[in-house]
Design an enzyme around this catalytic site. Sequence first.
Site, short mmCIF file in Angstrom:
data_model
loop_
_atom_site.label_atom_id
_atom_site.label_comp_id
_atom_site.label_asym_id
_atom_site.label_seq_id
_atom_site.Cartn_x
_atom_site.Cartn_y
_atom_site.Cartn_z
N ASP A 36 27.30 37.58 -22.27
CA ASP A 36 26.62 38.19 -21.13
C ASP A 36 25.77 39.38 -21.54
O ASP A 36 24.97 39.87 -20.75
CB ASP A 36 27.63 38.63 -20.06
CG ASP A 36 27.76 37.58 -18.96
OD1 ASP A 36 27.31 36.45 -19.19
OD2 ASP A 36 28.30 37.89 -17.90
N ASP A 281 -20.65 42.12 -3.53
CA ASP A 281 -19.83 41.33 -4.45
C ASP A 281 -18.60 40.78 -3.76
O ASP A 281 -18.25 39.61 -3.89
CB ASP A 281 -19.35 42.22 -5.60
CG ASP A 281 -20.31 42.17 -6.75
OD1 ASP A 281 -21.39 41.59 -6.57
OD2 ASP A 281 -19.97 42.69 -7.82
N GLY A 416 -13.21 33.75 -11.62
CA GLY A 416 -13.41 32.35 -11.25
C GLY A 416 -14.88 32.06 -11.01
O GLY A 416 -15.41 31.05 -11.44
N LEU A 417 -15.55 33.00 -10.33
CA LEU A 417 -16.99 32.84 -10.09
C LEU A 417 -17.74 32.79 -11.41
O LEU A 417 -18.66 32.01 -11.61
CB LEU A 417 -17.51 34.04 -9.30
CG LEU A 417 -17.46 33.99 -7.77
CD1 LEU A 417 -18.04 35.29 -7.22
CD2 LEU A 417 -18.27 32.82 -7.26
#
Length: 532
Positions: A36, A281, A416-417
């Site tokens: 543990d 933006d 992503g853009l």
Amino acid sequence: MQLTVWTYEGPPHVGAMRVATGMKGLHYVLHAPQGDTYADLLFTMIERRKARPPVTYTTFQARDLGSDTAEIFKTACKEAVERFDPQAIIVGASCTAELIQDDPGGLAKTLDLNVPVIPLELPSYQKKENWGASETFFQLVRGLAGGRTPEEKPEGAPKTCNILGPTALGFRHRDDVTEITRLLGTLGVEVNVVAPMGATPHDLTRLPNADFNVVLYPEVAGQAAQWLKRTFGQPIVSTVPMGVNATRQFVREVAELVGADPEPVIAQADERLSWYSLSIDSNYLTGKRVFIFGDATHAIAAARIAEHELGFKVCGLGTYSREFAREVRAAAKEYGIEALITDDHLEVEDAIVAAQPELVLGTQMERHIAKRLRIGCAVISAPVHVQDFPARYSPFMGFEGANVIFDSFVHPLVMGLEEHLLGMFREDFEFNDDAQASHLAALHAGAKHETIEIPEAQTAPDDKTQDVVANGSVAASFGSPSWTDDAELELKKIPFFVRGKARRNTERFAAEQGVNPITIETLYDAKAHYGR
Ligand code: SF4
């Protein structure tokens, strides 16, 4: 019991470890089998703590089960107090040790130790980590602050509060405490005790001296704060200051408690989220679909910020914190969706796939899921990975927290853009894979000349050929349609990064319609055709 490779929460004794590790001068004697001790790594590896957690494990082995494991616990307890000299100890059992029913609390009492002993009853098979942290903190507060009388304050003394909830291994807890302490200071409020993180057992005896309590993480400190309210009449500031609106609400709530004017503090806030959200933006990102999953406090706050401060659309909301299912269900209802309450990451993955979000805000599990699905993602809640314990200052609460949140939520979408644009640039003669970087032009004069000299029209047949191959279009059978001069000029008005696609679409349309040459009218007919 369900065995799983990934789990949102560990057993309740890990919650107790988060409290003990956050505090100073406290030691945890944990009746636990060999093995543990792995839990130490959570703190030293993921949180990059400089020291091991203040935990003594009895580490009994299989062969010990036939003999006296209770004696092993008593010895470990005595040795821990001698060696670490703590102000107080907490004692309890891990999942496996719970099964052998040795009663660590009762055993520790028989030892007559010269420090307060707080026994923990943490049912490992029914409860989980956050519940364990909450119960441990509550038992510590009740055990150490119970029966105290708040100190009298001199006339005109500043108002004070306790900040409750931060623990070791908590998501941005360290920086949240710094940010909120600073914010409270601007209202003239002094912090009496921050607990559990940074507090000693002696500090917990001073909790009743504060005028009120700020609960940053209800999952950990809600229960203790309620007890302090019942016992000492300390009001609770219920707003969790995450996001601009909630931070303003927090400032107003505290100001009302202490009789201060909140407006100058709000007016001077150094936050940029509001303005950035209004910027051009960010407006490109309005209505982006976002799926949110985490602990209840962070998930509810992230949904509120995403929908009301950033203009996204919440398309999924859920939590693994079953104790707070009601609150998350109520929040989900506001967005017209049904909350997902589960601790099964596969169920979360299915929900993400079904919701088709453009952004996922979650724990490190959702980060893995989003990465696999190629969706932008930000981590907003424990459990987290090493990078969510950044070396730099990076709170999630207060006005600076709102700035951090803006960056965290918006930049994955911006990236992503960017990916999308790169895909489009790749087809442009100026930005194809063989083109030299413009700042290296002097070093590659020949190559530059060659690249720039390629007339755009010459790229068209290749483009068309690719389209025919890819789409089975009839364009090739008609040969290359020609363009009138006017139409070519009109085409050049289209931004260069979409011009190639516009040319291909128009030529395909012209071929399908049997039009030759392509005129301005053909160009706009094609645009209307593909825009439908
Ligand atoms: S999931 Fe992440 S945090 Fe966990 S062990 Fe793997 S790499 Fe480390």
